[in-house]
Design a protein around this motif. Structure first.
Motif, PDB file in Angstrom:
ATOM      1  N   MET A 163     -52.828  18.678  47.639  1.00 49.55           N
ATOM      2  CA  MET A 163     -53.220  20.223  48.115  1.00 49.55           C
ATOM      3  C   MET A 163     -55.028  19.579  49.073  1.00 49.55           C
ATOM      4  O   MET A 163     -55.635  18.991  48.503  1.00 49.55           O
ATOM      5  N   ALA A 164     -54.763  20.460  49.969  1.00 47.05           N
ATOM      6  CA  ALA A 164     -55.689  20.065  51.226  1.00 47.05           C
ATOM      7  C   ALA A 164     -56.861  20.725  50.621  1.00 47.05           C
ATOM      8  O   ALA A 164     -57.144  21.323  49.308  1.00 47.05           O
TER       9      ALA A 164
ATOM     10  N   ALA B  76     -57.900  25.730  55.849  1.00 43.75           N
ATOM     11  CA  ALA B  76     -57.368  25.516  58.013  1.00 43.75           C
ATOM     12  C   ALA B  76     -58.184  26.147  58.716  1.00 43.75           C
ATOM     13  O   ALA B  76     -58.645  26.921  58.520  1.00 43.75           O
TER      14      ALA B  76
ATOM     15  N   ARG C 111     -54.953  30.104  59.126  1.00 42.70           N
ATOM     16  CA  ARG C 111     -55.706  30.365  57.403  1.00 42.70           C
ATOM     17  C   ARG C 111     -55.435  31.442  56.904  1.00 42.70           C
ATOM     18  O   ARG C 111     -55.412  31.646  55.732  1.00 42.70           O
TER      19      ARG C 111
ATOM     20  N   THR D  97     -52.311  31.830  54.129  1.00 46.64           N
ATOM     21  CA  THR D  97     -53.362  30.860  52.655  1.00 46.64           C
ATOM     22  C   THR D  97     -52.651  31.533  51.820  1.00 46.64           C
ATOM     23  O   THR D  97     -52.281  32.399  51.106  1.00 46.64           O
TER      24      THR D  97
ATOM     25  N   ASN E 142     -54.974  30.317  48.990  1.00 48.19           N
ATOM     26  CA  ASN E 142     -56.400  30.154  48.461  1.00 48.19           C
ATOM     27  C   ASN E 142     -57.161  32.040  47.791  1.00 48.19           C
ATOM     28  O   ASN E 142     -56.865  32.687  48.265  1.00 48.19           O
TER      29      ASN E 142
ATOM     30  N   ASP F 236     -50.180  24.659  49.039  1.00 47.54           N
ATOM     31  CA  ASP F 236     -50.684  24.657  50.348  1.00 47.54           C
ATOM     32  C   ASP F 236     -50.641  25.752  50.652  1.00 47.54           C
ATOM     33  O   ASP F 236     -49.445  26.817  50.962  1.00 47.54           O
ATOM     34  N   SER F 237     -51.249  26.252  51.810  1.00 47.13           N
ATOM     35  CA  SER F 237     -50.627  27.736  52.818  1.00 47.13           C
ATOM     36  C   SER F 237     -49.393  27.064  52.831  1.00 47.13           C
ATOM     37  O   SER F 237     -48.515  26.656  53.538  1.00 47.13           O
ATOM     38  N   SER F 238     -48.914  28.680  52.937  1.00 48.52           N
ATOM     39  CA  SER F 238     -47.179  28.723  52.861  1.00 48.52           C
ATOM     40  C   SER F 238     -46.959  29.848  53.731  1.00 48.52           C
ATOM     41  O   SER F 238     -47.785  30.838  54.018  1.00 48.52           O
TER      42      SER F 238
END
Lengths: 518, 305
Positions: free
Chosen positions: A1-2, A6, A11, A15, A17, B23-25
């Motif tokens: 997991m980053a 980004a 981002r 995202t 998130n 993760d972002s996708s």
């Protein structure tokens, strides 16, 4: 997991998130709020004086329709979903929403849906003009087919977004609570959203069904809403309001949740009657399924139906009254301070109660025959939708903005925003009670001379309210760009809850390891 | 309540599993674009207009293919993550809740169509019969003569059907097929829980065959309705409710069959399912039981009563 976000546009596009997605929802809903507000300004400019001044009646109808659709589906609903995204994981001690990729999909379905809806303005037939309730046959037989079709698919897309968003919220609340966060310890905002999400999953498919029936009546030769084939146009109203009544609680319940967070903070007392608040919310939600036909008292129903829906509707005043009394009791003997979130919450309390009372008036079937489709109804639901839902959104933004950005908004400017909103709102909608009772019908581009004075006051109030929302945008941008830094975990000394245990601004990932709640 | 909330330091919960946050996708936004293009194309297709030289069907088809490709890639990603052991038990519970509430939303979708059927049969036909506007119309079910026909005779836009489907032939057969498939999928479920992969594949295969047989006979029934009985989507409210309810059900059976077929392929070629970890199959089987229940309601309220 980053660990961090980004860089650049990716981002936001990719995202997973919950905080990023929450921000996307909030900004999108604000953009729609401005768009829907612009439509409202056109309506009020036309109604500034009797006679036709600015737009032709067809365009006026498009404006009332689009104003309603954009505000309900584009501004208010996504705004609360944005709050849910930001706050629910932090309030229950979860690392993120339960299904983060689906969360992003729920958001990114909204721009295509509203692009389609707004694009109808530029088609030959213009935007939909059957009102936000799009009753058949206005929305089927008498609608432009391309406009109606694009509108229907836009509604399908919004519905898919809402259903996925709600499933995500339910899964998050049921499955992601930190150890020890039992149901009856959840903050009330989380509770109201759990119940709202249940309502959404239950009734958005009904709306999808309603527009599918319209689509088939237009293109498939079916006769759902056509009496010639044995169908019934009134049936459309039943189907629509079976969705539509729970929908208005979908809009107001999260607002109740917000107010139930803010009033205790600034009264420096725990919420009075926590468990009765939970049960009242659940009762309101259940009652919302059996009151829909109070929107249709004048359509011609059997007497038994009128009576049933009248009494069932009146029952809703009981749990709602419980809530209002609990908020007042929370403030009783508290040491209250009047920062902007509290001001908006107090205005909510007073104005929403007025909207609630006019609702009780409207629930009386014989009296409703007089009020139906008049400006009294317009005044009633704007007291609930604007002073209820929108004021609570403003309160929520001021309340949590320091947590989101780590910066404090300007209190003097925010108070100017509050007072201009409060005065502007009441100038706009209070006189509409009177013109409505005096017989001015809603959704008309012109009116009789005796309504002129009140309409002019109403329009002036609307322009004031409109300008004050631009001030709101300025305040938020000033805060984000250069507001005074605040790193305190607890922005407000009276605030309680897990979101106030993390630093400000809230780190990109919070509660990757769950806290323990005792 | 909130004053009792105490946050402890992170070590206190180190034994707690980490929730897998992907993760972002790019999958979600591509899905949204695919769906948007599909619907945009569909609306132009329906009204027969075109955009920048592309016809509605072309835009629709391009959108569909893109949408399907993105979804396939999405599910592929989820399966790979699962095979790599990334999801914790908690994430798997999220999938369970997600599927459960999705099925609830589908229940509500069918509910409103049954609501329409009930409203028409219980209330509005009687009211139409009392209405002087439709002189000579009498309420009956099945509705063989529409109000339009009662007034306008052969010039009517909506004409009732000549005859309706006999519930005790194809629909009864289909009821037996679909009920049987609910049992076979249940036996398959028990087989995978016992770790018997061969048995699982056989019973799941049988379920899919039953599903395809159901769809075949449903198409037969529609052909009979259109060609021999004069029962079409346009034959008044009877045809409307009949085809919309059975049609949406048929579409869901098609979806369910595809879902089960993918599970079969995953089991035969990928050996993806374990005794205690086979939610992909379980979710598909729940969906299958759901379409089965809807069919029983259809058989009773649309065909028999």
């Amino acid at each position: 997991m980053a660990h961090g976000p980004a860089k650049g546009i990716r981002r936001w596009l990719y995202t997973t998130n919950h905080k990023d997605i929450g921000s996307l929802y909030l900004w999108f809903s604000f953009a729609m709020f401005i768009l829907g507000g612009a439509f409202a300004m056109i309506i009020r400019a036309e109604l500034f004086q009797p006679g036709m001044q600015l737009v032709d009646p067809e365009f006026f109808n498009q404006m009332t329709t689009m104003h309603g659709l954009v505000m309900v589906f584009g501004a208010i609903m996504p705004a609360f979903v944005g709050l849910a995204n930001w706050m629910i994981p932090m309030m229950i001690g979860a690392p993120d929403m339960a299904l983060p990729r689906m969360n992003n999909l729920s958001f990114w379905l909204l721009p295509p849906a509203f692009l389609m809806l707004a694009a109808t303005l530029f088609t030959e037939g213009g935007a939909p003009q059957a009102g936000w309730t799009f009753y058949a046959p206005l929305s089927t037989t008498y609608a432009n087919p391309l406009t109606a079709t694009i509108f229907i698919f836009a509604v399908h897309t919004m519905g898919a977004s809402s259903i996925m968003g709600s499933i995500n919220i339910i899964a998050t609340i049921l499955n992601m609570r930190a150890p020890g966060m039992s149901y009856m310890k959840m903050p009330l905002f989380v509770w109201t959203w759990l119940i709202t999400a249940f309502l959404l999953v239950a009734v958005m498919p009904v709306l999808a069904g309603a527009v599918t029936m319209m689509l088939m009546d237009i293109h498939g030769g079916t006769s759902f809403f056509d009496a010639a084939g044995g169908g019934d146009p009134v049936l459309f109203q039943h189907v629509f309001w079976f969705f539509g009544h729970p929908e208005v609680y979908i809009i107001i319940l999260p607002a109740f949740g917000v107010i139930s967070q803010i009033i205790p903070t600034f009264s420096r007392k725990p919420l009075f009657g926590y468990s009765s608040m939970v049960y009242a919310t659940a009762s309101i939600a259940l009652l919302s399924f059996i009151v829909w036909a109070h929107h249709m008292f004048t359509v011609g129903m059997p007497l038994a139906g009128e009576l049933f829906f009248m009494y069932a509707t009146m029952l809703i005043a009981v749990p709602t009254g419980v809530k209002v009394f609990n908020w007042i009791a929370t403030m009783f003997k508290g040491s209250i301070s009047f920062e902007t979130p509290m001001l908006f919450s107090l205005a909510f309390l007073v104005l929403f109660t007025i909207g609630g009372f006019t609702g009780v008036m409207l629930s009386i079937a014989p009296a409703d025959f007089q009020y139906h489709d008049s400006y009294f109804v317009v005044a009633h639901f704007h007291y609930v939708m604007v002073a209820g839902a929108v004021f609570s959104m403003s309160a929520a933004v001021y309340y949590w903005l320091p947590k989101w950005t780590g910066r404090m908004y300007s209190e003097p400017l925010a108070q100017v925003h509050f007072w201009t909103s409060f005065v502007g709102f009441n100038l706009t909608f209070f006189p509409q009670h009177f013109v409505g009772l005096a017989g001015m019908p809603r959704r008309y581009s012109d009116y009789a001379l005796q309504f002129a004075d009140y309409n002019m006051v109403s329009s002036c109030g609307a322009f004031l309210y409109g300008v004050s929302q631009i001030l709101f945008l300025v305040i938020v941008i000033l805060t984000v760009k250069g507001g005074k830094k605040t790193t305190k975990e607890k922005t407000w000394e009276g605030a309680e809850g897990l979101e106030w245990t993390v630093p400000s601004p809230a780190p990109y990932h919070t509660f990757s390891t769950p806290p323990t709640v005792k | 309540m909130s004053s009792e909330i105490v946050q402890e330091n992170n070590q206190a919960n180190s034994e707690h599993e980490t929730y897998y946050v992907p993760d972002s996708s790019r999958l979600p936004i591509l899905t949204a674009i695919g769906l948007g293009v599909t619907l945009f194309g569909a609306s132009h297709w329906l009204v027969g207009s075109s955009v920048w030289g592309f016809t509605g069907p072309q835009i629709f088809l391009a959108g569909c293919l893109f949408f399907a490709a993105v979804l396939a890639s999405w599910w592929n990603t989820v399966i790979k993550e699962n095979m790599a052991g990334l999801p914790s038990d908690q994430l798997k519970r999220s999938y369970v809740w997600g599927m459960g509430w999705f099925i609830f939303s589908e229940v509500m979708f069918f509910f409103i169509f049954f609501f329409v059927l009930a409203y028409v049969r219980i209330y509005s036909l009687d009211w139409l019969a009392e209405d002087p506007l439709w002189e000579g119309f009498s309420a009956e079910w099945p509705l063989m003569q529409t109000p339009d026909q009662a007034v306008n005779g052969d010039g009517a836009k909506f004409k009732g059907p000549d005859a309706i489907i006999d519930p005790w032939h194809l629909p009864l057969l289909n009821t037996i097929l679909l009920l049987a498939s609910s049992f076979t999928v249940h036996i398959a479920h028990n087989a995978i829980k016992a770790g018997k992969r061969g048995l699982f594949n056989a019973w799941l295969g049988a379920t899919i065959v039953l599903g395809i047989a159901f769809l075949f006979f449903q198409v037969e029934e529609y052909i009979e309705a259109y060609q021999d009985l004069g029962l079409t989507l346009e034959s008044g409210i009877y045809g409307t409710t009949f085809f919309m309810l059975t049609g949406f059900h048929g579409a869901h059976v098609t979806m369910g069959t595809i879902m089960l077929l993918i599970q079969l392929l995953r089991s035969v070629f990928g050996n993806h399912f374990k005794k205690d970890d086979h939610f992909g199959f379980e979710a598909a089987s729940w969906y299958w039981h759901f379409v089965d229940v809807v069919w029983v309601c259809l058989f009773i309220f649309v065909y028999i009563l």
